[in-house]
Every structure is written in C-alpha cells, then in structure tokens.
Design an enzyme around this catalytic site. Structure first.
Site, PDB file in Angstrom:
ATOM      1  N   GLN A  52     -10.469  -2.900  -3.502  1.00 21.45           N
ATOM      2  CA  GLN A  52     -11.733  -2.314  -3.061  1.00 21.45           C
ATOM      3  C   GLN A  52     -12.818  -2.493  -4.113  1.00 21.45           C
ATOM      4  OE1 GLN A  52     -12.609  -0.612   0.057  1.00 21.45           O
ATOM      5  NE2 GLN A  52     -14.518  -1.251  -0.936  1.00 21.45           N
ATOM      6  N   ASP A 109     -16.895   8.728  -2.704  1.00 17.91           N
ATOM      7  CA  ASP A 109     -15.717   8.614  -1.841  1.00 17.91           C
ATOM      8  C   ASP A 109     -15.540   9.951  -1.138  1.00 17.91           C
ATOM      9  OD1 ASP A 109     -13.426   7.702  -0.613  1.00 17.91           O
ATOM     10  OD2 ASP A 109     -12.259   7.450  -2.452  1.00 17.91           O
ATOM     11  N   ARG A 157       0.881  -1.175   0.000  1.00 20.37           N
ATOM     12  CA  ARG A 157       0.000   0.000   0.000  1.00 20.37           C
ATOM     13  C   ARG A 157       0.917   1.223   0.000  1.00 20.37           C
ATOM     14  NH1 ARG A 157      -5.471   1.285   1.697  1.00 20.37           N
ATOM     15  NH2 ARG A 157      -5.590   3.365   2.643  1.00 20.37           N
ATOM     16  N   ARG A 189     -14.233  -6.998   1.805  1.00 17.15           N
ATOM     17  CA  ARG A 189     -12.792  -6.900   1.559  1.00 17.15           C
ATOM     18  C   ARG A 189     -12.092  -8.155   2.086  1.00 17.15           C
ATOM     19  NH1 ARG A 189     -10.103  -1.930   1.167  1.00 17.15           N
ATOM     20  NH2 ARG A 189      -8.226  -3.230   1.063  1.00 17.15           N
ATOM     21  N   HIS A 208      -7.088   1.266  -6.949  1.00 20.44           N
ATOM     22  CA  HIS A 208      -7.502   0.586  -5.716  1.00 20.44           C
ATOM     23  C   HIS A 208      -8.291  -0.665  -6.111  1.00 20.44           C
ATOM     24  CE1 HIS A 208      -8.086  -0.069  -1.619  1.00 20.44           C
ATOM     25  NE2 HIS A 208      -8.797   0.992  -1.258  1.00 20.44           N
ATOM     26  N   CYS A 267     -16.403   3.459  -0.018  1.00 20.42           N
ATOM     27  CA  CYS A 267     -15.284   2.606   0.407  1.00 20.42           C
ATOM     28  C   CYS A 267     -14.813   2.914   1.825  1.00 20.42           C
ATOM     29  CB  CYS A 267     -14.125   2.716  -0.584  1.00 20.42           C
ATOM     30  SG  CYS A 267     -13.425   4.373  -0.751  1.00 20.42           S
TER      31      CYS A 267
END
Length: 307
Positions: free
Chosen positions: A137, A220, A107, A288, A134, A260
């Site tokens: 996700q 988001d 990450r 996830r 991403h 998310c």
C-alpha cells in the site's frame, strides 16, 4: 529466469531506494500499457498463489487482476480452502505451496507468520498485509505522489491516526526515500519504539499542528480489521483527529490527501476532504494494481529494459 538468490518483499525496508525507483519506473511503463490497451504478457505460464487469512477487496482484486494482465494465473486460497485453517505448520505450507507455483502473496496476522513462511519458500513471497506492515500500500501511495508531484524525497508527510501497519511502513519509507514524517497519534495508540529504526519523524500531540506545511496528509480508519470490539473506545480516544478542511488548510497549498480505504466519512476524514480536489484516493487505489504488477515482474524476472 533470474540467477540471483530469491528475493522477498515482506516489509518496506527489504528494498533499496534504487530498487524502488526501478519498480516505480516500471510501474509507470506498465500502467501506460494498460491505459493504451496494449497486451503485455511477460509472465505466461507463471502462477501466483494468494493466501488470505484476512479478507480484502483491493488486495485480492489488484493481485488477481494484475497477474492475469501479465499473462499469468492467480489462485486464491483462504483458511477454509487450505490446511492452514486446520493447523498445518506455516513452515510446511511454505514448503508445499512454493513447489507448485512461481510466486506467493500472503495476507495474514503477525509478521512472524509471513517471515516463517518465506524462510521455507522456494519462490518470492510478498506481504499483502500483516498487523505490523503494509508495504504494498505504501509503495502504491508513493507512486501516486510521484505521479502527481514528482519526487517525495525532502518532502513532509503527515500521518494522522494510530500507530498501525501503515504508519510503520511509512516510517521505513521515510528512511529509504529521505522524506520527513509528521506523526500525530492519540494517547494510548503511540508508536512502539522497538518498531522504528529511523529518526525521520516528529511527534505532534495536536493533529492540526502535524499537518502544518505537509505536502501529503494521510490517515486510515480508526478501527482496523481485528479491533472491532474496541470501536467505541477508539471513537472516544480519536475525538478531534478527523482530517477535515481546517487541517488541510494548514498543509501546503498543493498538498495531497490519501487514505488506503475503506473510509468512514465523518470519522477519520470529512466528506469534503476525501471527495474534494486535493484527494487522490481513487488514483491511489488503482495504483495498487500497477505497482504490484511491476513488483511481481521484478521479483520473477529481475531488471528489464524500462522502455
């Protein structure tokens, strides 16, 4: 052990639709085992290294818990705990870490960092988040949609917000799965054409129009990690982009809402939407865990019986 060449998951387009459908099917099986308290340890004596240059709640918890639930071990490294924080070349880190473990999740900031890391790794590398993509996700989001509404192919997904890593992964997913994306971004936060290789989207200046007939409405935070200094400017630019009940009313009657997380009620989404009956954000967050377990299993063991 799989006999195929090492496969990485660095952006959504790295997998074919067939591979995703397999992983989604496995995620469903693995999730059911979890719900039934059924012990499932296919990865005994396997080790996942998690490299965090950007902090996270859901990414760390889902990968670490998931690897333990598969019978393996997970090791957490941040820049304070590794030579990356002292300027070690990414290529050297990839060489060393991949000789001591079975799979690596990174990450980090720029996509080029994880690409360089993976190019020097002897084991599969997973993108836990970069500035540009991403994919884990969005994989969880699609799995969540499939659980609630069936196939996402042919559906319409609305994206309300800036052109960030989530949107670029959604654009790749639209091409892979064959759905359409309605995109609404404020001026100055537009899609970078160089980042897009699909025509399966339509731009709307008005976010309410983007929600018209959508089967899924997605947003988001307006100020993502690393852009905190722009917060006041972004709040002004995003005025009117909140996903509220009026926008959801223009979507399909059975439309879902996703985010998310973390979320800021009253900014990008109203409380009555994120906490309302169309919201599946908690399923989305939990998933996830399950899709990443299926992803790790696939990258390490290849295809196995989905029953």
């Amino acid at each position: 052990m799989p006999t195929n060449p090492i496969k990485h998951f660095l952006q959504f387009s790295d997998f074919t639709r067939d591979e995703f459908e397999y992983v989604i099917a496995r995620a469903s099986v693995i999730k059911q085992k979890f719900k039934n308290y059924e012990i499932y340890h296919p990865l005994v004596d396997r080790t996942l290294v998690m490299v965090f240059e950007k902090s996270s709640t859901r990414t760390r918890l889902s990968f670490e818990a998931g690897m333990h639930q598969l019978g393996g071990a997970a090791i957490y490294l941040n820049t304070r705990d590794s030579q990356l924080g002292r300027g070690e070349p990414v290529e050297d880190a990839g060489q060393v870490m991949s000789r001591m473990c079975d799979i690596i999740m990174v990450r980090t900031f720029g996509q080029e960092i994880i690409e360089r890391f993976a190019a020097n790794s002897r084991v599969p590398v997973i993108n836990g988040l970069t500035n540009e993509h991403h994919p884990c996700q969005v994989l969880a989001d699609i799995f969540t949609f499939v659980e609630h509404r069936g196939s996402i192919s042919g559906k319409t997904v609305a994206w309300i917000g800036d052109a960030n890593n989530m949107l670029y992964s959604w654009l790749q997913a639209a091409e892979v799965f064959g759905f359409h994306l309605n995109v609404s971004t404020p001026k100055g936060y537009d899609i970078d054409p160089a980042m897009v290789s699909t025509e399966r989207y339509t731009f709307f200046a008005d976010p309410s129009e983007a929600c018209e007939g959508a089967h899924l409405v997605n947003t988001d935070v307006w100020t993502s990690m690393g852009y905190e200094k722009e917060n006041a400017e972004r709040l002004a630019a995003f005025d009117g982009f909140i996903v509220d009940s009026a926008k959801m009313a223009r979507a399909s009657k059975d439309a879902l809402f996703m985010h998310c997380l973390p979320a800021h009620r009253g900014e990008e989404v109203s409380a009555d939407v994120i906490d309302g009956p169309q919201s599946v954000v908690w399923d989305e967050a939990e998933n996830r865990l399950h899709v990443q377990k299926a992803l790790i299993e696939y990258l390490l063991l290849g295809r196995i019986d989905t029953k």
